[in-house]
Design a protein around this motif. Structure first.
Motif: not given
Length: 309
Positions: A185-190, A197-210
């Motif tokens: 997530g360094r280039s995007g975000g965590l 309440g995003d069912a089935g997912v606890d986190g999202i790693i964005s590998q790019d700014p968009l």
């Protein structure tokens, strides 16, 4: 005379035999009293100058007892004897040391982890591997390497216990911080998504700014005897499909059944499985939830320097 840490194991366990929860600090002071240490002995410091020798040895006695399941750490800085610890006292009236601990599966697993080469040492020498059992032919470097492995294995066990004691949301936050420390997530975000309440997912790693390149995270704080099975992986794969994702990381304090691992390999999405043991290794390796206590420098003769004189 300050006793070695193995000689302290039974006295420490005996001091805890009443079942009361005690502060580690109080146990250390009680052992200094029990062994009638002089003022100078109580004040003696390790060569690093960062900790008293007696405190260090009692601390290691507690670590080995905890890794064997004879004591537990219910909360920060607190220790308490277990039922296994009481049986050990009854069965070993004279002494408890590493030979006695070898009959406990938890200790054997801990000991075996100490025999694994440190991740920072790519090619351990035969003598370094032999230093797992303290041998006369072991060099100072070999002994330092073994000490590092023992320390790492002990801390990995403690950090996993600390992770298990967290709330589910606290564990999710720990996982997000670990992934950030690993560079994701360094280039995007965590983002931790369970609170939304995003069912089935606890986190999202964005590998790019968009946020076009995403990795989805599932974090489960389960007891070590509650493995993740195939249906859980199937559910996570379904969550990925619903988000049109093809990459995910499933992290747990527990383990994965063979069926779960086969399911992760079978599905089209790439899912990386990280069990409790690997999680603990990563937390220590990336210094999340741990602190460096001291460093050691070994010196060798610089022959070129003297040849140049």
């Amino acid at each position: 005379m300050i006793p070695d840490f193995q000689s302290l194991m039974r006295p420490v366990l005996s001091h805890l035999d009443d079942g009361l929860m005690r502060r580690s600090r109080d146990v250390k002071d009680a052992m200094a009293d029990a062994f009638h240490l002089t003022a100078d002995e109580r004040a003696e410091m390790l060569p690093s100058g960062r900790q008293r020798t007696m405190d260090n040895r009692v601390g290691w006695a507690l670590t080995y007892l905890a890794q064997s399941g004879l004591v537990e750490r219910p909360s920060r800085g607190q220790v308490r004897i277990t039922e296994a610890g009481r049986r050990a006292l009854a069965e070993n009236p004279d002494r408890i040391d590493m030979r006695v601990l070898e009959k406990y599966p938890q200790y054997v697993e801990f000991r075996d982890r100490t025999r694994q080469p440190s991740q920072s040492i790519e090619h351990p020498t035969p003598a370094a591997r032999a230093a797992t059992v303290e041998l006369p032919e072991a060099t100072p470097a070999d002994l330092v390497e073994q000490a590092v492995r023992t320390n790492r294995a002990a801390v990995e066990g403690e950090v996993l216990s600390a992770a298990l004691a967290l709330s589910p949301t606290g564990f999710e936050e720990l996982v997000i911080r670990l992934l950030a420390a690993m560079g994701y997530g360094r280039s995007g975000g965590l983002e931790r998504t369970s609170v939304t309440g995003d069912a089935g997912v606890d986190g999202i790693i964005s590998q790019d700014p968009l946020g076009l390149d995403r990795i989805y995270v599932q974090a489960k704080r389960y007891a070590v005897d509650r493995p993740i099975d195939r249906p859980k992986i199937h559910e996570f794969a379904g969550a990925l499909l619903g988000k049109q994702g093809d990459r995910g990381v499933y992290i747990t304090t527990s383990s994965f059944t063979q069926g779960a691992r086969l399911e992760a390999e079978r599905i089209n999405a790439r899912i990386e499985l990280i069990d409790g043991r690997r999680l603990a290794q990563l937390l220590v390796a990336h210094r999340v939830g741990v602190q460096a206590e001291q460093t050691v420098s070994l010196f060798r003769l610089d022959e070129d320097y003297f040849d140049s004189l």
